[in-house]
Design a protein around this motif. Sequence first.
Motif, PDB file in Angstrom:
ATOM      1  N   ILE A  39     -16.111 -10.641  -2.059  1.00 45.40           N
ATOM      2  CA  ILE A  39     -17.107 -10.599  -0.994  1.00 45.40           C
ATOM      3  C   ILE A  39     -17.540  -9.155  -0.793  1.00 45.40           C
ATOM      4  O   ILE A  39     -16.774  -8.231  -1.080  1.00 45.40           O
ATOM      5  N   PRO A  40     -18.763  -8.925  -0.302  1.00 47.90           N
ATOM      6  CA  PRO A  40     -19.180  -7.554  -0.012  1.00 47.90           C
ATOM      7  C   PRO A  40     -18.570  -7.072   1.307  1.00 47.90           C
ATOM      8  O   PRO A  40     -18.208  -7.878   2.167  1.00 47.90           O
ATOM      9  N   GLU A  41     -18.430  -5.776   1.456  1.00 49.47           N
ATOM     10  CA  GLU A  41     -17.934  -5.219   2.697  1.00 49.47           C
ATOM     11  C   GLU A  41     -18.955  -5.394   3.829  1.00 49.47           C
ATOM     12  O   GLU A  41     -20.089  -5.818   3.608  1.00 49.47           O
ATOM     13  N   LEU A  46     -10.517   0.610   4.234  1.00 47.83           N
ATOM     14  CA  LEU A  46      -9.395  -0.125   3.669  1.00 47.83           C
ATOM     15  C   LEU A  46      -8.847   0.526   2.405  1.00 47.83           C
ATOM     16  O   LEU A  46      -7.634   0.640   2.231  1.00 47.83           O
ATOM     17  N   CYS A  47      -9.725   0.980   1.508  1.00 49.47           N
ATOM     18  CA  CYS A  47      -9.283   1.395   0.177  1.00 49.47           C
ATOM     19  C   CYS A  47      -9.734   2.792  -0.216  1.00 49.47           C
ATOM     20  O   CYS A  47      -9.461   3.237  -1.332  1.00 49.47           O
ATOM     21  N   GLY A  48     -10.476   3.484   0.645  1.00 48.03           N
ATOM     22  CA  GLY A  48     -10.941   4.821   0.287  1.00 48.03           C
ATOM     23  C   GLY A  48     -11.847   4.770  -0.935  1.00 48.03           C
ATOM     24  O   GLY A  48     -12.765   3.960  -1.018  1.00 48.03           O
ATOM     25  N   ARG A  49     -11.565   5.606  -1.916  1.00 46.75           N
ATOM     26  CA  ARG A  49     -12.392   5.681  -3.113  1.00 46.75           C
ATOM     27  C   ARG A  49     -11.746   4.974  -4.296  1.00 46.75           C
ATOM     28  O   ARG A  49     -12.063   5.275  -5.461  1.00 46.75           O
ATOM     29  N   ALA A  50     -10.829   4.063  -4.039  1.00 51.31           N
ATOM     30  CA  ALA A  50     -10.212   3.311  -5.131  1.00 51.31           C
ATOM     31  C   ALA A  50     -11.274   2.523  -5.894  1.00 51.31           C
ATOM     32  O   ALA A  50     -12.239   2.023  -5.311  1.00 51.31           O
ATOM     33  N   GLU A  51     -11.082   2.418  -7.213  1.00 49.60           N
ATOM     34  CA  GLU A  51     -12.062   1.711  -8.051  1.00 49.60           C
ATOM     35  C   GLU A  51     -12.173   0.251  -7.653  1.00 49.60           C
ATOM     36  O   GLU A  51     -13.247  -0.312  -7.632  1.00 49.60           O
ATOM     37  N   LYS A  52     -11.051  -0.375  -7.369  1.00 49.16           N
ATOM     38  CA  LYS A  52     -11.056  -1.765  -6.914  1.00 49.16           C
ATOM     39  C   LYS A  52     -10.384  -1.845  -5.556  1.00 49.16           C
ATOM     40  O   LYS A  52      -9.372  -1.182  -5.320  1.00 49.16           O
ATOM     41  N   CYS A  53     -10.965  -2.645  -4.681  1.00 47.75           N
ATOM     42  CA  CYS A  53     -10.403  -2.833  -3.337  1.00 47.75           C
ATOM     43  C   CYS A  53      -9.979  -4.290  -3.223  1.00 47.75           C
ATOM     44  O   CYS A  53     -10.822  -5.189  -3.145  1.00 47.75           O
ATOM     45  N   GLU A  99     -11.414  -9.529  -3.400  1.00 49.10           N
ATOM     46  CA  GLU A  99     -11.953  -8.212  -3.746  1.00 49.10           C
ATOM     47  C   GLU A  99     -13.077  -7.867  -2.779  1.00 49.10           C
ATOM     48  O   GLU A  99     -13.983  -8.673  -2.559  1.00 49.10           O
ATOM     49  N   ILE A 100     -13.001  -6.693  -2.181  1.00 47.31           N
ATOM     50  CA  ILE A 100     -14.033  -6.217  -1.266  1.00 47.31           C
ATOM     51  C   ILE A 100     -14.979  -5.324  -2.069  1.00 47.31           C
ATOM     52  O   ILE A 100     -14.608  -4.235  -2.486  1.00 47.31           O
ATOM     53  N   ALA A 101     -16.205  -5.831  -2.293  1.00 48.61           N
ATOM     54  CA  ALA A 101     -17.169  -5.101  -3.111  1.00 48.61           C
ATOM     55  C   ALA A 101     -17.910  -4.060  -2.272  1.00 48.61           C
ATOM     56  O   ALA A 101     -18.198  -4.267  -1.095  1.00 48.61           O
ATOM     57  N   ASP A 102     -18.191  -2.955  -2.891  1.00 49.60           N
ATOM     58  CA  ASP A 102     -18.872  -1.853  -2.201  1.00 49.60           C
ATOM     59  C   ASP A 102     -20.358  -2.146  -2.066  1.00 49.60           C
ATOM     60  O   ASP A 102     -20.987  -2.725  -2.957  1.00 49.60           O
ATOM     61  N   HIS A 128     -20.446  14.703  -0.471  1.00 47.11           N
ATOM     62  CA  HIS A 128     -19.438  13.638  -0.424  1.00 47.11           C
ATOM     63  C   HIS A 128     -20.108  12.340   0.020  1.00 47.11           C
ATOM     64  O   HIS A 128     -20.951  12.325   0.910  1.00 47.11           O
ATOM     65  N   ASP A 129     -19.700  11.242  -0.627  1.00 45.58           N
ATOM     66  CA  ASP A 129     -20.212   9.916  -0.289  1.00 45.58           C
ATOM     67  C   ASP A 129     -19.038   8.957  -0.375  1.00 45.58           C
ATOM     68  O   ASP A 129     -18.454   8.797  -1.454  1.00 45.58           O
ATOM     69  N   PRO A 130     -18.629   8.323   0.741  1.00 45.80           N
ATOM     70  CA  PRO A 130     -17.454   7.439   0.705  1.00 45.80           C
ATOM     71  C   PRO A 130     -17.621   6.242  -0.206  1.00 45.80           C
ATOM     72  O   PRO A 130     -16.632   5.593  -0.554  1.00 45.80           O
ATOM     73  N   ASP A 131     -18.860   5.880  -0.564  1.00 46.01           N
ATOM     74  CA  ASP A 131     -19.063   4.746  -1.452  1.00 46.01           C
ATOM     75  C   ASP A 131     -18.544   5.059  -2.845  1.00 46.01           C
ATOM     76  O   ASP A 131     -18.186   6.206  -3.154  1.00 46.01           O
TER      77      ASP A 131
END
Length: 546
Positions: free
Chosen positions: A36-38, A96-103, A123-126, A159-162
């Motif tokens: 799902i998207p965030e 929730l996951c910061g800059r992790a590749e997968k959340c 999975e939380i999609a960016d 910086h971009d949190p996405d």
Amino acid sequence: MAKAKALWVYARRTVLCCVVLTVCGAAAAGQIRYSIPEEMQKGSFVGNIAQDLGLEAKALSERGVRVISRGRTQYFALNVKSGHLITAERLDREQLCGRAEKCLLNCEVIADDVMKVFRIEVEIADINDHAPNFQAQAMELKISELTAVGTRISLPEAHDPDVGVNSVQSYGLSSNEHFSLDMQSGPGGVKYPELVLETALDRETRAVHQLTLTASDRGDPAKSATAQIRVLVVDANDNAPRFAQPVYKASVLENVPRGSTVVSISAIDPDEGSNSEVSYAFTRISAQGSQVFSLHPGTGEITLVGDLDYEETAAYEMEVEAKDIDDLSARAKVLVTVLDVNDNVPRIEITSLFSPVPEDSAPGTAIALLHVRDGDTGLNGEVSCSIPDHVPFRLQKSVDNYYSLVTARDLDREQVADYNVTVTARDRGAPPLWSATTIAVQVSDVNDNAPAFSQAAYSVWVSENNARGASVFCARAADADWGDNARVTYWLAEGELQGAPLSSWLSVQAESGAVHALRALDYEQVREIRFAVEARDGSFVSFEFY
């Protein structure tokens, strides 16, 4: 409104696609995955749990199906009417996951009636909900007029949190005859801009240059940010600092006290005098990292100013800059790995309990479902569970860290009516940590004992000419069962005496077993009466003869 509509469309497209990918074999594998998207609102649809598990939605409540999230926050809930998994709150991927590749968020669906656990992975999609941002919207650079053409000067990183294409993808520089922009990849593939001197500077001709730096992502729609750069042309500093190594690595135990030095960085500037003096600063560090680490601007020592917690953050990545008096600089990466210490006690949670248990339950009957967790890792997080040997139960490993408490042999309520089973969870740390919990198990009665008289036959003497209704004898039988199963009633067995039914001579009181003579007895007519009394409970009959 447009953004909300776009989110809804994206969420619908993503969930539908994910269901197609995960339904096949999901129940057999014990795990279902959704995406799902965030930023979806609380109560948004995640997936059809009833359909994917092959259950009828109307039976979910009756079967005790529920969702459990392991952690402090419950991110998902189950709508037992529709069978849909829904969000329990708005989900922010960056939080929730910061800059992790997968959340990925995990929860578990437990069906009490079959005592089965299904793992759910979401999975939380960016989405591109953040624009690039410069820490400072204006900066000043000092560049010597003797600086050689081709010299590179580090510029501030946006910086971009996405993540992915939604994060910073490119930089642009306003048109200028003396400068151009070039992209460099630092340790770990992080891109940052560098200002390149294309033609020689002349302070006497022009002492100040105004530049605009633009950072852009490639989201839909794309977002950008700008920073103003003021270049001051000064004299004579033609060497930039150099770090001794591009990446500094350090490992530190999570219980190291504050004030300890984690790592020391060092840069050398070949210039002389004040031009060789180097100062250090962080150029990229997370908000959490800035609360834990401090960099001394003069010595380059990175020390602890906060507490480390391996379970909260296992590694930190920082970028440092060494700058001389004229803002010529160099960058290096610092990687700090936090080592686990056995500081978490195993925890036992009783997820389901079925008590009392009938005494005729077959060996292997499930009584309780337990979940054991330990926040540590490695041997510190490996947990084993045990119960005492003398109880008629055993622990059976289930999915992941779930255990089932089952009967190990036959139960007998008449011998032991209840048990206090102590479950002990112990990790493999040095020294090991442990905890225990007690499960109260009651054994319910089954009518497995027949009433019993103290002897098979009795002889009773009665004087003749007795009064009608006189008490002759009291037949008492005992039953080892409990409650209704132990309630005994008495009956006079069929028979005849001198051509008349026994029931015209004698009677037995059903509740007490008291035998009464219904007529006066005459020794000359009847010298002996033989009869039988039946003692009955719910299932069994015992006989007594006279």
